[in-house]
Write an enzyme that holds these catalytic residues in place. Structure first.
Site, PDB file in Angstrom:
ATOM      1  N   TYR A 234       0.849  -1.191   0.000  1.00  0.00           N
ATOM      2  CA  TYR A 234       0.000   0.000   0.000  1.00  0.00           C
ATOM      3  C   TYR A 234       0.885   1.241   0.000  1.00  0.00           C
ATOM      4  O   TYR A 234       1.911   1.269  -0.666  1.00  0.00           O
ATOM      5  CB  TYR A 234      -0.995  -0.041   1.164  1.00  0.00           C
ATOM      6  CG  TYR A 234      -2.216   0.768   0.848  1.00  0.00           C
ATOM      7  CD1 TYR A 234      -3.057   0.408  -0.205  1.00  0.00           C
ATOM      8  CD2 TYR A 234      -2.528   1.920   1.554  1.00  0.00           C
ATOM      9  CE1 TYR A 234      -4.162   1.173  -0.549  1.00  0.00           C
ATOM     10  CE2 TYR A 234      -3.633   2.694   1.225  1.00  0.00           C
ATOM     11  CZ  TYR A 234      -4.448   2.316   0.166  1.00  0.00           C
ATOM     12  OH  TYR A 234      -5.528   3.077  -0.160  1.00  0.00           O
TER      13      TYR A 234
ATOM     14  N   ARG B  80      -9.627  10.799  -7.379  1.00  0.00           N
ATOM     15  CA  ARG B  80      -8.727  11.456  -6.418  1.00  0.00           C
ATOM     16  C   ARG B  80      -7.904  10.389  -5.721  1.00  0.00           C
ATOM     17  O   ARG B  80      -8.102  10.088  -4.549  1.00  0.00           O
ATOM     18  CB  ARG B  80      -9.555  12.276  -5.419  1.00  0.00           C
ATOM     19  CG  ARG B  80      -8.784  13.348  -4.694  1.00  0.00           C
ATOM     20  CD  ARG B  80      -8.986  13.267  -3.194  1.00  0.00           C
ATOM     21  NE  ARG B  80      -8.570  11.960  -2.675  1.00  0.00           N
ATOM     22  CZ  ARG B  80      -8.522  11.661  -1.391  1.00  0.00           C
ATOM     23  NH1 ARG B  80      -8.882  12.533  -0.489  1.00  0.00           N
ATOM     24  NH2 ARG B  80      -8.131  10.462  -0.976  1.00  0.00           N
TER      25      ARG B  80
ATOM     26  N   LYS C 147      -6.293  -2.064  -0.739  1.00  0.00           N
ATOM     27  CA  LYS C 147      -7.090  -1.958   0.487  1.00  0.00           C
ATOM     28  C   LYS C 147      -7.640  -3.314   0.910  1.00  0.00           C
ATOM     29  O   LYS C 147      -7.645  -3.669   2.105  1.00  0.00           O
ATOM     30  CB  LYS C 147      -8.233  -0.966   0.288  1.00  0.00           C
ATOM     31  CG  LYS C 147      -7.853   0.496   0.545  1.00  0.00           C
ATOM     32  CD  LYS C 147      -7.735   0.776   2.033  1.00  0.00           C
ATOM     33  CE  LYS C 147      -7.139   2.145   2.335  1.00  0.00           C
ATOM     34  NZ  LYS C 147      -8.082   3.248   2.217  1.00  0.00           N
TER      35      LYS C 147
ATOM     36  N   GLU D 165     -13.936   4.728  -1.889  1.00  0.00           N
ATOM     37  CA  GLU D 165     -12.499   4.998  -1.775  1.00  0.00           C
ATOM     38  C   GLU D 165     -12.037   5.942  -2.879  1.00  0.00           C
ATOM     39  O   GLU D 165     -12.263   5.695  -4.070  1.00  0.00           O
ATOM     40  CB  GLU D 165     -11.718   3.683  -1.867  1.00  0.00           C
ATOM     41  CG  GLU D 165     -10.249   3.808  -1.553  1.00  0.00           C
ATOM     42  CD  GLU D 165      -9.978   4.078  -0.081  1.00  0.00           C
ATOM     43  OE1 GLU D 165      -8.977   4.741   0.221  1.00  0.00           O
ATOM     44  OE2 GLU D 165     -10.769   3.620   0.759  1.00  0.00           O
ATOM     45  N   ASP D 166     -11.394   7.034  -2.483  1.00  0.00           N
ATOM     46  CA  ASP D 166     -10.731   7.968  -3.395  1.00  0.00           C
ATOM     47  C   ASP D 166     -11.669   8.567  -4.443  1.00  0.00           C
ATOM     48  O   ASP D 166     -11.318   8.708  -5.617  1.00  0.00           O
ATOM     49  CB  ASP D 166      -9.527   7.301  -4.062  1.00  0.00           C
ATOM     50  CG  ASP D 166      -8.367   7.157  -3.083  1.00  0.00           C
ATOM     51  OD1 ASP D 166      -8.503   7.611  -1.939  1.00  0.00           O
ATOM     52  OD2 ASP D 166      -7.318   6.603  -3.456  1.00  0.00           O
TER      53      ASP D 166
ATOM     54  N   ASP E  65     -13.927   5.719   3.454  1.00  0.00           N
ATOM     55  CA  ASP E  65     -12.716   5.605   4.262  1.00  0.00           C
ATOM     56  C   ASP E  65     -11.933   6.909   4.306  1.00  0.00           C
ATOM     57  O   ASP E  65     -11.314   7.230   5.312  1.00  0.00           O
ATOM     58  CB  ASP E  65     -11.830   4.479   3.728  1.00  0.00           C
ATOM     59  CG  ASP E  65     -10.675   4.162   4.665  1.00  0.00           C
ATOM     60  OD1 ASP E  65     -10.924   4.009   5.873  1.00  0.00           O
ATOM     61  OD2 ASP E  65      -9.529   4.079   4.195  1.00  0.00           O
ATOM     62  N   ASP E  66     -11.963   7.682   3.234  1.00  0.00           N
ATOM     63  CA  ASP E  66     -11.233   8.943   3.208  1.00  0.00           C
ATOM     64  C   ASP E  66     -11.840   9.959   4.176  1.00  0.00           C
ATOM     65  O   ASP E  66     -11.138  10.829   4.682  1.00  0.00           O
ATOM     66  CB  ASP E  66     -11.221   9.525   1.790  1.00  0.00           C
ATOM     67  CG  ASP E  66     -10.651   8.548   0.790  1.00  0.00           C
ATOM     68  OD1 ASP E  66      -9.486   8.158   0.947  1.00  0.00           O
ATOM     69  OD2 ASP E  66     -11.376   8.150  -0.137  1.00  0.00           O
TER      70      ASP E  66
ATOM     71  N   ASN F  80      -0.724  11.763   1.654  1.00  0.00           N
ATOM     72  CA  ASN F  80      -0.088  10.627   0.984  1.00  0.00           C
ATOM     73  C   ASN F  80       0.017  10.885  -0.506  1.00  0.00           C
ATOM     74  O   ASN F  80      -0.789  11.629  -1.068  1.00  0.00           O
ATOM     75  CB  ASN F  80      -0.932   9.358   1.203  1.00  0.00           C
ATOM     76  CG  ASN F  80      -0.654   8.706   2.533  1.00  0.00           C
ATOM     77  OD1 ASN F  80       0.484   8.585   2.938  1.00  0.00           O
ATOM     78  ND2 ASN F  80      -1.710   8.290   3.213  1.00  0.00           N
TER      79      ASN F  80
END
Length: 597
Positions: A149, A202, A220, A291-292, A314-315, A454
């Site tokens: 990851y 993103r 993930k 996610e993202d 999750d973000d 990140n």
């Protein structure tokens, strides 16, 4: 269609006789009769051999077995298995243990010259032998998580079309509208319990990577299995390819996605809506992790679906929980309480606003009103400090717009507000420069500095910079891993505020309880428990999260607590087991070879 009832030890199945032909019924009854004879057989050895043969009648053999990553053991197949499953001569004669195979994998890994080569090697291992992959990852989690990851997965996504070897997961596009359920039904497993889905807009702090963002859901879910114990066969990575606005990808002949600008508006919403409904149809009770997704979609999709289906972002929520956990730990070092703090965020996107919302919930538990709690959270976005006089604010930012003169510079905001903690979630590297960090050290005896963006190339400051510029006073956490720092003879072990401390445990708790929703209370409970798992020894060396080798233990604690929330709030759809910790432990996947013969 059919009804099943039970009469003591008998099962009664009722259905219309026209629904089954004579040949199918005869085969079924013959199988039942065979099983009955095996049960009554007095010839134990013969019976066991027949049972084994019956069990393996539909089991893959030969090359088909070696090419099945979920079942393949490579050189660890026993002599008996090789004879029974048509593998004789297809493998080298020596039978290896899984420990010997792990040694071979690590030997090869060490020879790879770059982290990207190690990523490709581990991906190939996962594609041919899942059990061995997870054994290697779990036993070496601290060394290999940065490969599987962040930060390496970021570079892997940038090069995804160029390093592509084998399709993984499900890709959904606009041309699939009207039959997305059929697309999901093409997956070879029908008992999926966790989906991680992205639209690739993103990816980490790297921006729009389109279909190349598939590396994120894949990574993930590997962590769900390694760190949370969710069996990999129960997980599914999904990418919704709605195009990309990344000109580099649009001009790249090796790009794997659709080459057109991103879908927007009603067409986008209708595609996501059909996907969410299809998941409920094909994989009932499945947890969906967003996610993202970009800010424009992340908050509103979460708001739209969080009360309808079992889902979370999750973000927004995972990052919030791990950040708040780090702050709880940091306060053990400062000796102060949460309501006494003033938090200044660099970045007002998903991670920042999500953390602010969870902090508000935590401070309300300590007696503050929602308004009082919000006044302790300040945000700086691309246009400066978020204040009430600004006319360009929309959405969630409005709740954190306070009375203050406009401030355009982050250093000026630090000097004006005198925060106890600065939290970087901007994706803008080096924004916590020497002046900013020295100001924090002048204002606070123990400044809290969280540089969470990140991958490493986007971090607001490094661990060494934070410790050096504060003369060792900083309480530091980062989004990507940093090596330990020696400053004036003292060792500091910087903490990585990685969401992996949160989402695998939350996912396991939700899955175990068959929860119908994922709530903010679950994330706040997870944050508190994560902070409690930090020992005094950890704190003395600056580590405000538990060591990664303890991740399974931590995930177990969180899973039990999250399941308890589901049972207490009426969100669990199945009865509570008498021994909940024992039940969840029994669900946890252990990467060990099973005997086939």
């Amino acid at each position: 269609m059919y009804k099943v009832s039970y009469d003591n030890n008998d099962m009664v199945i009722r259905f219309e006789k026209e629904l089954v032909d004579d040949e199918t019924l005869s085969k079924f009854l013959g199988y039942i009769n065979f099983q009955s004879m095996l049960k009554k057989s007095k010839t134990t050895e013969s019976s066991e051999k027949l049972k084994s043969k019956s069990r393996l009648s539909n089991f893959p053999t030969g090359f088909n077995l070696l090419r099945d990553p979920a079942l393949n053991k490579g050189t660890a197949f026993t002599v008996e298995e090789r004879e029974a499953l048509g593998l004789s001569g297809l493998l080298p004669p020596r039978v290896h243990t899984i420990d010997e195979q792990v040694e071979r994998v690590l030997w090869n890994l060490r020879k790879k010259p770059t982290d990207m080569e190690r990523y490709i090697f581990l991906t190939s291992l996962q594609d041919r032998n899942k059990t061995l992959f997870y054994r290697v990852l779990l036993d070496n989690i601290e060394d290999l998580m940065p490969i599987v990851y962040t930060p390496t997965v970021g570079q892997a996504c940038l090069e995804y079309g160029h390093i592509f070897r084998r399709p993984r997961g499900i890709y959904i596009t606009e041309r699939d509208k009207g039959h997305i359920a059929d697309i999901l039904g093409n997956w070879h497993r029908k008992d999926i319990r966790v989906i991680v889905v992205t639209d690739g807009e993103r990816i980490l702090g790297l921006g729009d990577l389109g279909a190349d963002g598939m590396g994120i859901p894949v990574g993930k879910l590997a962590l769900y299995s390694a760190c949370g114990g969710i069996h990999p066969s129960l997980t599914l990575p999904v990418t919704i390819d709605v195009g990309t606005n990344n000109e580099i990808l649009l001009n790249d002949p090796l790009y794997i996605g659709l080459k057109h600008p991103r879908l927007r508006g009603d067409a986008y919403d209708e595609l996501v809506e059909e996907f969410m409904m299809a998941v409920q149809q094909v994989f009932p009770s499945c947890l969906v992790q967003f996610e993202d997704f970009a800010n424009r979609n992340a908050f509103r999709l979460l708001q739209r679906y969080r009360d309808q289906v079992c889902c979370f972002n999750d973000d927004i929520q995972g990052t919030a929980a791990v950040t708040v956990a780090g702050l709880f730990s940091a306060l053990r070092l400062t000796g102060s309480s949460l309501p006494e703090q003033r938090f200044l965020f660099l970045g007002a996107g998903e991670a920042g606003i999500g953390t602010g919302d969870l902090l508000v919930s935590a401070m309300m538990e300590e007696g503050l009103s929602a308004e009082e709690a919000r006044t302790r959270c300040w945000f700086v976005d691309s246009k400066g400090l978020i204040v009430k006089s600004r006319t360009d604010l929309t959405g969630h930012k409005l709740e954190y717009a306070h009375d203050h003169a406009p401030v355009s510079d982050f250093l000026a905001a630090v000097e004006a507000l005198r925060p106890t903690a600065i939290i970087g979630v901007s994706g803008q590297p080096k924004r916590f420069n020497q002046e900013v960090i020295e100001a924090m050290a002048r204002i606070n005896e123990r400044p809290i500095i969280f540089s969470l963006s990140n991958p490493t190339s986007k971090t607001e400051c490094s661990a060494e910079e934070a410790y050096t510029w504060t003369e060792g006073k900083a309480i530091f956490a980062s989004g990507s891993p940093f090596d330990q720092v020696m400053y004036k003879g003292k060792k500091f072990v910087p903490a990585q505020g990685n969401n992996v401390y949160i989402f695998p445990g939350v996912g396991m708790g939700v899955m175990a309880s068959w929860a119908t929703q994922v709530t903010n209370e679950m994330f706040l409970v997870a944050a508190k428990l994560l902070a409690n798992e930090v020992s005094e020894t950890d704190l003395r060396i600056g580590r405000i999260y538990p060591p990664l080798p303890r991740i399974r233990e931590v995930s177990m604690v969180i899973a039990v607590a999250v399941a308890e929330v589901a049972y207490r709030t009426g969100l669990a759809s199945r009865p509570r087991p008498a021994d909940l910790p024992g039940y969840i432990e029994s669900l946890m996947y252990e990467p060990e070879y099973q005997a086939y013969v």
